[in-house]
Enzyme design. Structure first.
Site, short mmCIF file in Angstrom:
data_model
loop_
_atom_site.label_atom_id
_atom_site.label_comp_id
_atom_site.label_asym_id
_atom_site.label_seq_id
_atom_site.Cartn_x
_atom_site.Cartn_y
_atom_site.Cartn_z
CG ASN A 59 -2.06 -0.94 1.15
OD1 ASN A 59 -2.35 -1.50 0.09
ND2 ASN A 59 -2.74 -1.15 2.26
NE ARG A 419 -2.39 6.35 -10.65
CZ ARG A 419 -3.28 7.23 -10.23
NH1 ARG A 419 -4.12 6.91 -9.28
NH2 ARG A 419 -3.33 8.41 -10.77
CG HIS A 449 -14.09 2.84 -11.56
ND1 HIS A 449 -14.89 2.83 -10.43
CD2 HIS A 449 -12.98 2.13 -11.24
CE1 HIS A 449 -14.28 2.17 -9.47
NE2 HIS A 449 -13.12 1.73 -9.93
#
Length: 717
Positions: A59, A419, A449
């Site tokens: 992360n 991404r 999306h």
């Protein structure tokens, strides 16, 4: 005005002040701390704790490559506009640096002081320094180096004829100071990349009974680095790792071919500006100075690490065999969907009524089967689908290609700008085109999306449209790890809207009106603001008003302000937000809003929105979080769930998560999060409850099927 708790009018303007909002980057760091708290929780099986620590490291890498990189770009460009919390980019960057250094220190304290000793107690010894190996282990490691590692390595020296090498983003390297053996030569810099093609965790024979030993590859290389520079004496050698700016900037209006432009930008990602340097603590100051200067790294961007760099290797550690007793076994594999028995006519079952899918507790297989059956069905005329992220060996891609080869009209929107999946999506897009699919590369200026599939089928009573809508990606791999909602329907009105969606995506043709679906960036934000305002009006009239909203992130200022106003009017608002939350609780005049974040074995990813509507509840699911990017810069879909039985299921999911006392973290007025205070309350883990329920439903269906097969039919005269 008779709203609850309102004895004077709250001016809307008061909720525009920065004190009512939290900076999104600092809120994200708090989320990663919640993940880290799972790694520190002694009640969780040891190997699960390793996995959580690995996730925090992964992360943090992405956070730096995108969010911190973006802040640095703003500072370098002289951008001074304040965010919703009143911080300029420079101030944000300073606070983010302080918070991430603190987070990294906590990561390594967890690793060194807690996890490594516990692993040893449980029969796994991590050799942290190559100097700690026994003679037998040393002999094995040196032989392993010569046979397996040495042929792969490329040592690189730096001198007047050889410039400082390009260090790849996220690569692990060993930097060294070397001096020629002959003569009194000056120190020179040298480096070697730790090859990612080789396993980083190397098992070594252990002399201890019942103990398995492993060492990291970089320690073996460091021990043998003198064999790479035979004409030099090694003064010192230390591992280092850099993070580069990976936030792609694509001028779509000027890009004649979006696919080629993204391919070009992907190559730049490896060599973007260095924004973070990790080094082993105690590194030679002379060596650090050379690396820092060559990479133009500032002191605040240097992280001196007391332990192995890049803790993502712990995910590989989790996969070691022989430690199942140290892993969570309570979570069952994804269960069958009762409404869709094996080998059923999936289209026939959908015609009986809408079907709700709850992943990963229920299998993702019906979604794959939905497309696979359509590809082979002679009555199917067309398949249309949006793809944002798919797995490396996607059965959905294979089914779409098969459909095109079978003569179906197949249209696929592949979002090239997803991404860190751009490269993968380019490969799939080219493959689908070769198979005969019509591939759309998204819309200029917008990411697509939304999660939607439309199948057009010719039936006896005419053309019928079957639609799958979801909150998660068409990725069969992550569908085993992420919690998501899907719905299969042949509703005529939703089918019409689905057709309109694809016509809009492929031909910029927006219909004059919509039936059921709400789309961003068209008017989805307005829809949410209307629904929140409607609850506010009901509360002010003394009628039933409540909002429960579950999502990944909340940082849209207009939405937050509307929530404050609704809460001030007496609306009961309960938010379940896994990650970023820029709304603050306990603020003056803002009523009472509760926020909880669930961090569990599965990644909470579904978006569910409940509005009480004066006793006639409405429930929606969709692909969008309450973030400006989702509501204003992406193509997103929100869909209503209207079947009473399915609405009850979704309400049950929300109720269970609101009751969670094991994995829930509660947002406090000071901005911190705390685990639920269980004093006097039973332990309730919502994810485990959903696992049990899915297993029980599947078994009940199995028993029903067996009864139907084996009970003889009784005939009456």
């Amino acid at each position: 005005m008779n709203g609850k708790g309102m004895d004077k009018k709250i001016e809307a303007a008061s909720f525009t002040e920065s004190k009512y909002y939290t900076n999104r980057e600092l809120s994200w760091i708090l989320f990663n701390k919640r993940v880290l708290s799972e790694a520190r929780d002694k009640q969780i099986p040891l190997f699960e704790r390793l996995k959580f620590l690995s996730i925090t490291a992964s992360n943090l890498d992405e956070f730096f490559m995108v969010r911190v990189a973006s802040l640095k770009d703003m500072v370098n460009a002289g951008y001074t506009k304040k965010d919703i919390a009143g911080l300029r980019p420079e101030e944000q960057l300073k606070q983010v640096n302080e918070a991430t250094h603190e987070l990294v220190n906590l990561q390594y304290a967890t690793y060194k002081r807690s996890l490594v000793p516990l692993l040893l107690q449980n029969g796994l010894r991590i050799i942290e320094q190559h100097e700690d190996m026994t003679a037998q282990e040393t002999e094995y490691a040196d032989r392993y180096f010569m046979e397996n590692v040495y042929p792969v390595l490329t040592p690189m020296a730096v001198d007047s004829s050889r410039p400082f090498p390009l260090i790849r983003n996220k690569s692990l390297n060993i930097g060294a100071l070397v001096r020629k053996k002959e003569g009194d030569e000056a120190l020179e810099f040298a480096t070697v990349q730790v090859p990612s093609v080789l396993p980083r965790i190397v098992p070594v024979p252990s002399e201890g009974e019942g103990i398995r030993a492993v060492i990291l590859l970089e320690e073996i290389i460091e021990r043998n680095i003198h064999k790479l520079f035979l004409n030099y004496n090694i003064e010192c050698a230390y591992p280092f790792r850099i993070m580069r700016n990976a936030d792609l900037t694509i001028e779509e209006d000027e890009a004649e071919d979006l696919l080629k432009e993204i391919e070009k930008q992907l190559k730049k990602r490896q060599w973007g500006q260095a924004i973070r340097l990790e080094v082993e603590s105690g590194i030679d100051k002379r060596l650090l100075k050379i690396i820092r200067q060559e990479l133009s790294i500032h002191d605040e961007d240097i992280y001196q690490i007391d332990g192995p760099l890049d803790l993502t290797f712990l995910m590989k550690m989790y996969g070691l065999e022989g430690f199942d007793h140290l892993k969570e076994s309570a979570y069952a594999k994804p269960q069958p969907v009762p409404e869709l028995p094996a080998d059923c006519d999936i289209f026939g079952e959908i015609r009986k009524g809408d079907i709700l899918l709850h992943h990963p507790y229920q299998t993702f297989a019906p979604v794959v089967d939905f497309i696979r059956r359509a590809a082979k069905d002679p009555d199917v005329l067309a398949i249309k689908q949006t793809l944002y992220r798919v797995s490396g060996n996607s059965p959905i891609i294979a089914a779409l290609a098969l459909a095109a080869e079978n003569g179906k009209q197949v249209s696929v929107l592949v979002e090239l700008k997803a991404r860190f999946d751009e490269e993968n999506n380019i490969v799939w897009a080219k493959m689908l085109e070769k198979a005969g699919c019509h591939v759309i590369y998204g819309l200029v200026g917008l990411k697509t999306h939304s999660k939607i599939t439309l199948i057009v089928r010719r039936e006896e009573d005419g053309i019928r449209r079957y639609v799958h809508l979801g909150t998660g990606n068409y990725n069969d791999a992550t569908a085993k790890l992420y919690t998501d909602i899907g719905m299969l329907t042949c509703s005529e009105t939703i089918g019409e809207d689905a057709t309109a969606v694809f016509n809009m995506l492929s031909g910029y043709s927006e219909p004059r009106s919509w039936n059921k679906l709400s789309l961003a960036p068209l008017w989805l934000k307005d829809k949410f603001l209307y629904l929140i305002a409607r609850e506010k009006r009901f509360a002010m009239a003394g009628r039933q008003a409540r909002i429960i909203a579950k999502m990944n992130s909340l940082c849209d200022k207009d939405i937050i302000r509307a929530l404050y106003e609704a809460s001030a009017a007496g609306v009961r608002i309960e938010l379940i937000i896994r990650g970023i939350c820029c709304l603050r609780v306990g603020m003056p005049g803002a009523g009472s809003i509760s926020v909880r974040s669930i961090v569990g074995n599965f990644l909470e990813h579904s978006r569910i929105f409940y509005f009480e509507n004066d006793g006639a509840p409405e429930i929606y699911c969709g692909s969008a979080d309450w973030m400006p990017r989702n509501l204003e810069r992406r193509v997103e879909i929100l869909f209503p769930v209207e079947n009473p039985g399915l609405k009850a299921k979704l309400k049950h999911i929300l109720d269970c998560e609101l009751q969670d006392t094991v994995k829930a973290h509660i947002l406090k007025p000071d901005g911190s999060y705390e685990k639920v205070n269980r004093r006097g309350r039973a332990a309730f883990n919502s994810q485990l409850e959903f696992t049990r329920e899915a297993r029980a439903e599947a078994k009940q269906k199995e028993r029903t099927e067996q009864d139907r097969v084996f009970i003889p039919e009784i005939h009456h005269d």
